[in-house]
Design a protein around this motif. Structure first.
Motif: not given
Length: 346
Positions: A53-55, A124-126, A136-137, A145-149
């Motif tokens: 799901p992440a870009a 991942d069990e949400l 999600w994502g 660290y993955c998506h904070g920026w």
């Protein structure tokens, strides 16, 4: 007229040095190392990456922001370029055979190998809150660290749901001055935790969360059990993480609870060996918090250790053969003599 129907199962009868189960960064990097070491290696991938799901993938030098599917496709091409196989399929069982280890796929194919490297990652069990799965994502996330920026300086909520929730809220405070911890069903923080949160300006809302509000494009708020809504533009959660390893049950290998209480993982020694001989692990299946770069590095390191073990095994075998009272040539002559005697009825 009788038509014979032949069902092709693509049974792979040839043995491999190593079968890698899982085609994410850990598995592909391991396969790349093994193929470059001139090992016969096959990667079996079910095609359900955790970060789909992440870009983009972040924190990877020279690859920051690369879409996950693009990164994997490039990895598959590199493995194949060195002669490794990458197969689409789901492993359903693994068992020990006299010649080594074997895995069977859901479509009936079987693959045998001297070693198995499990890099299937985790699930991942949400939390059971309506609206989280759909976002999600994106603006519902986990790792700063993955998506904070990507959510820096926004109004960020942190949904308590595990032993690391307070730590997670304090981490996200590094990326934004507007952070709210929702205790949800976890209960209020301890006095010490409350003091630390207050010192960093993290507000605490001690009520259950029943949903999120959003437009098609973005998250707008967190809805509470009393009907009120707290405006938020991103929501961090702590999913329970569970290793994908059910197919190892026949080998007696099962995920266990992680000491940190965040999910289940497959334990191993410092080299990546499990308690089952010949079965190795790398990446998120054993290190739940590993990012993409960490997982890829672990795959490479474990692959090198597997190759070294195989080299030692092959060398020991060659030494034993050299110490045998009969050389290979002697064995060949003996075989010819036996066959000749049989032809002459002796």
């Amino acid at each position: 007229m009788v038509v014979e129907v032949v069902v092709m199962t693509e049974e792979l009868n040839d043995d491999h040095d190593v079968v890698v189960i899982g085609g994410g960064p850990a598995g592909l990097n391991a396969a790349l190392m093994l193929a470059r070491a001139r090992r016969s290696v096959a990667v079996v991938d079910a095609g359900s990456p955790r970060n789909a799901p992440a870009a983009g993938v972040h924190g990877m030098l020279a690859l920051d922001g690369t879409p996950p599917d693009e990164l994997l496709e490039r990895g598959r091409a590199e493995v194949r370029g060195y002669g490794g196989e990458v197969l689409a399929g789901e492993v359903v069982t693994a068992r020990r055979e006299r010649s080594g280890l074997a895995v069977r796929l859901a479509d009936g194919r079987a693959i045998r190998a001297r070693r198995l490297l499990v890099t299937t990652g985790l699930v991942d069990e949400l939390p059971d809150v309506p609206g989280l799965r759909e976002r999600w994502g994106g603006d519902v996330l986990h790792c700063p660290y993955c998506h904070g920026w990507e959510v820096r300086d926004r109004a960020i909520g942190v949904l308590a749901g595990g032993p690391m929730s307070v730590h997670q809220a304090l981490l996200f405070r590094q990326w934004s001055a507007d952070v709210v911890l929702f205790t949800h069903t976890a209960g209020p923080p301890t006095d010490e935790e409350a003091e630390r949160l207050a010192a960093r300006g993290v507000d605490v809302v001690d009520r259950e969360v029943v949903g999120v509000e959003a437009t098609e494009q973005r998250l707008t708020g967190v809805r509470l059990v009393d009907g009120t809504t707290v405006a938020r533009e991103a929501l961090a959660i702590s999913p329970r993480m569970t290793a994908r390893a059910g197919f190892l049950a026949d080998l007696g290998l099962h995920p266990v609870e992680h000491p940190a209480g965040v999910g289940q993982y497959l334990p191993c020694d410092e080299l990546g060996r499990t308690e089952v001989a010949g079965v190795w692990v790398a990446g998120n299946v054993t290190e739940l918090s590993a990012q993409v770069g960490n997982a890829a590095a672990a795959g490479a390191a474990t692959a090198a250790r597997i190759n070294a073990e195989l080299v030692t095994e092959e060398t020991d075998r060659a030494v034993a053969a050299g110490r045998s009272p009969f050389s290979a040539a002697d064995e060949a002559r003996n075989c010819e003599l036996v066959l000749g005697n049989r032809r002459h009825g002796l």
